[in-house]
Motif scaffolding. Structure first.
Motif, PDB file in Angstrom:
ATOM      1  N   MET A  66      29.302  30.541  50.127  1.00 30.85           N
ATOM      2  CA  MET A  66      30.819  30.945  50.445  1.00 30.85           C
ATOM      3  C   MET A  66      31.542  30.996  48.608  1.00 30.85           C
ATOM      4  O   MET A  66      32.837  31.617  48.748  1.00 30.85           O
ATOM      5  CB  MET A  66      31.137  29.401  51.030  1.00 30.85           C
ATOM      6  N   GLU A  67      31.639  29.895  48.101  1.00 29.22           N
ATOM      7  CA  GLU A  67      32.256  29.417  46.435  1.00 29.22           C
ATOM      8  C   GLU A  67      32.310  30.898  45.571  1.00 29.22           C
ATOM      9  O   GLU A  67      33.483  31.300  45.384  1.00 29.22           O
ATOM     10  CB  GLU A  67      32.348  28.416  46.186  1.00 29.22           C
ATOM     11  N   ILE A  68      31.019  31.467  46.081  1.00 33.96           N
ATOM     12  CA  ILE A  68      31.055  32.983  45.349  1.00 33.96           C
ATOM     13  C   ILE A  68      31.920  33.532  45.968  1.00 33.96           C
ATOM     14  O   ILE A  68      32.145  34.482  45.612  1.00 33.96           O
ATOM     15  CB  ILE A  68      29.395  32.772  45.217  1.00 33.96           C
ATOM     16  N   LYS A  69      31.173  33.735  47.074  1.00 36.40           N
ATOM     17  CA  LYS A  69      32.265  34.623  48.237  1.00 36.40           C
ATOM     18  C   LYS A  69      33.785  34.710  47.785  1.00 36.40           C
ATOM     19  O   LYS A  69      34.739  35.684  47.265  1.00 36.40           O
ATOM     20  CB  LYS A  69      32.324  34.772  49.461  1.00 36.40           C
ATOM     21  N   ASN A  70      33.853  33.571  47.256  1.00 37.53           N
ATOM     22  CA  ASN A  70      35.639  33.250  47.246  1.00 37.53           C
ATOM     23  C   ASN A  70      35.881  34.339  45.744  1.00 37.53           C
ATOM     24  O   ASN A  70      36.764  35.057  45.288  1.00 37.53           O
ATOM     25  CB  ASN A  70      35.884  31.833  46.828  1.00 37.53           C
ATOM     26  N   VAL A  71      35.229  33.916  45.046  1.00 37.49           N
ATOM     27  CA  VAL A  71      35.551  34.319  43.746  1.00 37.49           C
ATOM     28  C   VAL A  71      35.303  36.234  44.028  1.00 37.49           C
ATOM     29  O   VAL A  71      36.002  36.623  43.355  1.00 37.49           O
ATOM     30  CB  VAL A  71      34.194  33.898  42.421  1.00 37.49           C
ATOM     31  N   ILE A  72      34.568  36.638  45.104  1.00 39.92           N
ATOM     32  CA  ILE A  72      34.685  38.538  44.850  1.00 39.92           C
ATOM     33  C   ILE A  72      35.448  38.226  45.425  1.00 39.92           C
ATOM     34  O   ILE A  72      35.573  39.660  45.340  1.00 39.92           O
ATOM     35  CB  ILE A  72      32.755  38.697  45.630  1.00 39.92           C
ATOM     36  N   ASP A  73      36.242  37.914  46.853  1.00 40.82           N
ATOM     37  CA  ASP A  73      36.544  38.439  47.509  1.00 40.82           C
ATOM     38  C   ASP A  73      38.172  38.351  46.658  1.00 40.82           C
ATOM     39  O   ASP A  73      39.105  39.232  46.702  1.00 40.82           O
ATOM     40  CB  ASP A  73      37.383  37.381  48.149  1.00 40.82           C
ATOM     41  N   SER A  74      38.147  37.467  45.410  1.00 40.98           N
ATOM     42  CA  SER A  74      39.416  37.922  44.276  1.00 40.98           C
ATOM     43  C   SER A  74      39.205  38.614  43.394  1.00 40.98           C
ATOM     44  O   SER A  74      40.163  39.168  42.380  1.00 40.98           O
ATOM     45  CB  SER A  74      39.813  36.589  44.068  1.00 40.98           C
ATOM     46  N   ILE A  75      37.880  39.718  43.206  1.00 43.97           N
ATOM     47  CA  ILE A  75      38.675  40.919  42.276  1.00 43.97           C
ATOM     48  C   ILE A  75      38.965  41.957  42.566  1.00 43.97           C
ATOM     49  O   ILE A  75      39.916  41.986  43.538  1.00 43.97           O
ATOM     50  CB  ILE A  75      36.877  41.903  42.598  1.00 43.97           C
ATOM     51  N   ALA A  76      39.649  41.705  41.391  1.00 47.16           N
ATOM     52  CA  ALA A  76      41.020  43.449  40.848  1.00 47.16           C
ATOM     53  C   ALA A  76      40.348  44.162  41.085  1.00 47.16           C
ATOM     54  O   ALA A  76      40.437  45.328  40.059  1.00 47.16           O
ATOM     55  CB  ALA A  76      41.830  42.105  39.548  1.00 47.16           C
ATOM     56  N   TYR A  77      40.057  44.485  42.122  1.00 46.23           N
ATOM     57  CA  TYR A  77      39.858  45.870  42.953  1.00 46.23           C
ATOM     58  C   TYR A  77      41.361  46.213  42.658  1.00 46.23           C
ATOM     59  O   TYR A  77      42.492  46.401  43.325  1.00 46.23           O
ATOM     60  CB  TYR A  77      39.158  45.800  44.427  1.00 46.23           C
ATOM     61  N   ASP A  78      40.470  48.396  42.880  1.00 45.71           N
ATOM     62  CA  ASP A  78      41.919  48.699  42.579  1.00 45.71           C
ATOM     63  C   ASP A  78      41.274  50.422  43.522  1.00 45.71           C
ATOM     64  O   ASP A  78      40.308  51.146  42.628  1.00 45.71           O
ATOM     65  CB  ASP A  78      41.361  49.557  41.007  1.00 45.71           C
ATOM     66  N   SER A  79      41.639  50.320  44.232  1.00 48.29           N
ATOM     67  CA  SER A  79      41.398  51.383  45.576  1.00 48.29           C
ATOM     68  C   SER A  79      41.452  53.133  44.994  1.00 48.29           C
ATOM     69  O   SER A  79      41.344  53.792  44.803  1.00 48.29           O
ATOM     70  CB  SER A  79      42.304  51.402  46.547  1.00 48.29           C
ATOM     71  N   GLU A  80      42.026  53.292  43.890  1.00 43.28           N
ATOM     72  CA  GLU A  80      43.110  54.931  42.713  1.00 43.28           C
ATOM     73  C   GLU A  80      41.299  55.035  41.825  1.00 43.28           C
ATOM     74  O   GLU A  80      41.841  56.015  41.585  1.00 43.28           O
ATOM     75  CB  GLU A  80      44.149  54.814  42.377  1.00 43.28           C
ATOM     76  N   LYS A  81      40.654  54.376  41.558  1.00 39.53           N
ATOM     77  CA  LYS A  81      39.366  54.014  40.721  1.00 39.53           C
ATOM     78  C   LYS A  81      38.252  53.213  41.140  1.00 39.53           C
ATOM     79  O   LYS A  81      38.061  52.775  42.421  1.00 39.53           O
ATOM     80  CB  LYS A  81      39.770  53.240  39.527  1.00 39.53           C
ATOM     81  N   ILE A  82      37.585  54.262  40.209  1.00 44.37           N
ATOM     82  CA  ILE A  82      36.151  54.088  40.231  1.00 44.37           C
ATOM     83  C   ILE A  82      36.285  52.778  39.550  1.00 44.37           C
ATOM     84  O   ILE A  82      36.426  51.754  38.572  1.00 44.37           O
ATOM     85  CB  ILE A  82      34.584  54.587  39.757  1.00 44.37           C
ATOM     86  N   ASN A  83      35.633  51.365  40.658  1.00 49.27           N
ATOM     87  CA  ASN A  83      35.144  50.263  40.603  1.00 49.27           C
ATOM     88  C   ASN A  83      34.149  49.695  40.024  1.00 49.27           C
ATOM     89  O   ASN A  83      33.297  49.500  40.374  1.00 49.27           O
ATOM     90  CB  ASN A  83      36.032  49.278  41.651  1.00 49.27           C
TER      91      ASN A  83
END
Length: 240
Positions: A66-83
């Motif tokens: 769950m702690e790891i998931k919180n970090v993954i959830d905070s990734i600076a994902y850009d919906s306009e680009k290939i991440n």
């Protein structure tokens, strides 16, 4: 919630990863590179710590996930680009956690954060990979036995691996079995989401290599010339 796509490039090390990270992943206007760019220090510290947990902790309990998931959830994902996350640590020699377990953890963590994963792996001929691997990681083996201070002995033992019991050499040998990794990745992520690229193809024709890479991302290749040189960071002594 619609699944988002994230591409993961786990190496291998010594397959022109620095060149690809610096000259393609980090310069393409359509790629949001969340992994290595110029060096590992470019990566978000929390994300890097998560990857180290994935790679080296023998067991991760639900609270840890769950702690790891919180970090993954905070990734600076850009919906306009290939991440993309380019990080060759996942395919470094690992004496604690198997490659299968590492990638199953990656799937679990990212899928629970509503990510679909596509994997691209860069490999090279074992005949050139093995000496390059040894030159950069020989201390890993020398700490186990003085016998492997000699590359000749290292090779001889690889050639007689059926008679070897030392875990470190068995792990190294297993790591060179590319088909085994391909089979593992396709079983975890499905065949349509996994692609292998050859270092030798890059040496032969850079434009074709980057065209194929761009096609995997479904974007245009923004590099128009064949002037890039693989960055050789292999340590040499007396020309060896």
């Amino acid at each position: 919630m619609t699944n988002r796509i994230i591409y993961i490039h786990p190496g291998y090390p010594k397959t022109a990863t620095s060149l690809i990270q610096r000259k393609f992943f980090s310069t393409h206007p359509k790629i949001n590179n969340l992994g290595k760019k110029q060096s590992i220090s470019d990566m978000d510290e929390n994300l890097l710590n998560v990857f180290r947990q994935i790679m080296f902790e023998k067991e991760i309990d639900e609270n840890g996930f769950m702690e790891i998931k919180n970090v993954i959830d905070s990734i600076a994902y850009d919906s306009e680009k290939i991440n993309l996350i380019s990080f060759e640590g996942f395919t470094q020699p690992n004496f604690e956690v198997s490659a299968e377990k590492i990638f199953k953890r990656i799937k679990k963590i990212f899928y629970e954060s509503n990510y679909l994963i596509k994997i691209l792996v860069t490999i090279r001929s074992q005949l050139t990979m093995i000496p390059s691997h040894y030159a950069n990681t020989s201390k890993v083996y020398k700490s186990e036995t003085k016998r492997w201070e000699s590359f000749k002995n290292f090779i001889n033992d690889l050639q007689n691996i059926d008679q070897i019991e030392e875990k470190r050499l068995l792990v190294a040998y297993d790591r060179f079995k590319y088909f085994k990794l391909l089979k593992t990745l396709t079983e975890i992520f499905s065949e349509s989401n996994v692609k292998f690229f050859l270092y030798e193809d890059l040496l032969k024709n850079q434009k074709n290599f980057f065209d194929d890479l761009a096609q995997f991302f479904k974007i245009q290749n923004h590099l128009s010339t064949n002037v890039l040189k693989p960055i050789n960071v292999t340590r040499k002594k007396n020309g060896e």
